[in-house]
Design an enzyme around this catalytic site. Structure first.
Site, PDB file in Angstrom:
ATOM      1  N   LYS A  27      -2.438   8.903   0.464  1.00  0.00           N
ATOM      2  CA  LYS A  27      -3.500   8.370   1.312  1.00  0.00           C
ATOM      3  C   LYS A  27      -4.664   7.948   0.420  1.00  0.00           C
ATOM      4  O   LYS A  27      -4.996   8.615  -0.557  1.00  0.00           O
ATOM      5  CB  LYS A  27      -3.962   9.426   2.327  1.00  0.00           C
ATOM      6  CG  LYS A  27      -2.867   9.909   3.272  1.00  0.00           C
ATOM      7  CD  LYS A  27      -2.460   8.809   4.236  1.00  0.00           C
ATOM      8  CE  LYS A  27      -1.394   9.291   5.220  1.00  0.00           C
ATOM      9  NZ  LYS A  27      -0.075   9.511   4.589  1.00  0.00           N
ATOM     10  N   ASP A  28      -5.304   6.862   0.815  1.00  0.00           N
ATOM     11  CA  ASP A  28      -6.410   6.306   0.047  1.00  0.00           C
ATOM     12  C   ASP A  28      -7.655   7.168   0.179  1.00  0.00           C
ATOM     13  O   ASP A  28      -7.845   7.872   1.169  1.00  0.00           O
ATOM     14  CB  ASP A  28      -6.682   4.892   0.559  1.00  0.00           C
ATOM     15  CG  ASP A  28      -7.778   4.194  -0.211  1.00  0.00           C
ATOM     16  OD1 ASP A  28      -7.776   4.280  -1.447  1.00  0.00           O
ATOM     17  OD2 ASP A  28      -8.639   3.578   0.434  1.00  0.00           O
ATOM     18  N   ARG A  29      -8.546   7.071  -0.813  1.00  0.00           N
ATOM     19  CA  ARG A  29      -9.785   7.838  -0.728  1.00  0.00           C
ATOM     20  C   ARG A  29     -10.856   7.127   0.085  1.00  0.00           C
ATOM     21  O   ARG A  29     -11.790   7.771   0.560  1.00  0.00           O
ATOM     22  CB  ARG A  29     -10.312   8.171  -2.126  1.00  0.00           C
ATOM     23  CG  ARG A  29     -10.931   7.044  -2.904  1.00  0.00           C
ATOM     24  CD  ARG A  29     -11.384   7.558  -4.266  1.00  0.00           C
ATOM     25  NE  ARG A  29     -11.942   6.528  -5.125  1.00  0.00           N
ATOM     26  CZ  ARG A  29     -13.248   6.283  -5.239  1.00  0.00           C
ATOM     27  NH1 ARG A  29     -14.106   6.960  -4.505  1.00  0.00           N
ATOM     28  NH2 ARG A  29     -13.674   5.346  -6.066  1.00  0.00           N
TER      29      ARG A  29
END
Length: 367
Positions: A79-81
């Site tokens: 998952k992206d930050r």
């Protein structure tokens, strides 16, 4: 073949321009678990909600908290930050003694649920992801935008690999060519070069980028022909929500009915060694789409790397797609996608959406 080609749109010209991820809360992702926890075993299963932190960072933080090596941490996907995300992590604790969970909670990370499970969480072990996306500074006719969203819900979209897969400016494809022993000349042609040796994780990333680029090239040809969601002679069919493939077989009323209700989809190649699963017209399109020098170099490199031919659905239908206008220039979308599918593919069929997190100086590509 370009490293970062402009993809065609299946539903017609763009109907909006907008900005996304102006703030992390504008891009919310919740994992949809593939299984219920067993309630026993030596793996502590944590559901973690996080803001501004990517998966690798949280995994490292959990390992430090538990006093174990990072290999003892499991997760199903990256998952992206630049988002607010909820996902599961497993923490291997053989003695079933967990440190204080409250030590993990802060403004940007909270443990929302915990239980025990009998095995480490494996990559890909999820049913999908649910998205809540808020688009701001929307410019476009609301009636046309509403109609486009209804068309997407009814017909689906091309199942593109998102630009995140290819790195900044498509750099992962060029890096894959270098790994395979090619360099691009100033005139765009390829020349032999010493192969780059990389760590296993870097190698895996570039192999995926090369495969994804070839798949998108085939899907581009099908979209441009208008048959990305229609049968061709020799089609290899993929079952919805599965990696199972069957065919080719003669077109029939049964296949037509299954295609219409999204039980099956036309498929494209995830390149590797072996024969194409499709034949006839479908195979001819795939071979023609991948006949340029760069595609041939990527094909050869993937085969030499030991990957085998696989398939991916050409068509994707977002589940439970809904939208609401929060004001005249703010549009909120909610939908769910299977694992390995990209929310940006949905946005592309709407129009040109600028990712504020990517243009900001501190931005990085999605994971």
């Amino acid at each position: 073949m370009s490293d970062s080609p402009v993809l065609p749109r299946a539903h017609g010209a763009a109907v909006l321009t907008a900005a996304m991820r102006s703030v992390a809360e504008d891009f919310q992702v919740d994992e949809l678990p593939a299984f219920d926890a067993s309630g026993e075993g030596e793996h502590l299963l944590l559901s973690v909600r996080k803001r501004g932190q990517n998966t690798a960072y949280v995994a490292k933080r959990l390992a430090q908290w538990a006093g174990i090596a990072e290999m003892g941490i499991g997760y199903a996907g990256l998952k992206d930050r630049h988002a607010v995300t909820t996902q599961r992590f497993s923490v291997h604790l053989p003695k079933r003694i967990a440190p204080d969970l409250s030590a993990l909670d802060d403004d940007d990370m909270q443990v929302v649920e915990h239980t025990w499970h009998n095995r480490k969480l494996q990559r890909g072990a999820l049913h999908g992801n649910r998205f809540v996306l808020t688009l701001r500074e929307v410019v476009g006719d609301q009636t046309a935008i509403d109609a486009r969203l209804h068309a997407i819900a009814a017909r689906g979209i091309p199942n593109w690999f998102g630009e995140q897969r290819f790195g900044r400016d498509g750099g992962n494809v060029a890096a894959a060519l270098a790994m395979f022993g090619y360099t691009r000349q100033l005139d765009g042609t390829l020349a032999p070069a010493p192969k780059r040796r990389l760590r296993n994780d870097q190698r895996s990333l570039l192999l995926s980028a090369a495969r994804s680029a070839l798949f998108n090239q085939v899907l581009t040809a099908r979209v441009e022909q208008g048959d990305w969601d229609a049968p061709l002679d020799g089609e290899a069919w993929m079952l919805d929500g599965s990696r199972s493939v069957f065919g080719p077989e003669p077109w029939s009323e049964v296949l037509a009915e299954r295609l219409a209700r999204f039980d099956i989809h036309p498929s494209g190649p995830l390149w590797g060694a072996g024969e194409l699963r499709c034949s006839a017209d479908a195979a001819a399109i795939e071979q023609a789409a991948l006949s340029d020098p760069q595609s041939l170099a990527l094909r050869t490199g993937l085969e030499a790397a030991g990957l085998k031919q696989e398939r991916r659905a050409l068509r994707l239908r977002p589940q439970a797609l809904a939208h609401a206008w929060l004001d005249a220039q703010t549009l909120q979308l909610t939908f769910a996608l299977p694992p390995g599918c990209y929310a940006t593919a949905v946005l592309w069929e709407l129009g040109d959406v600028v990712d504020a997190a990517r243009v900001a100086p501190q931005s990085r590509s999605e994971g």
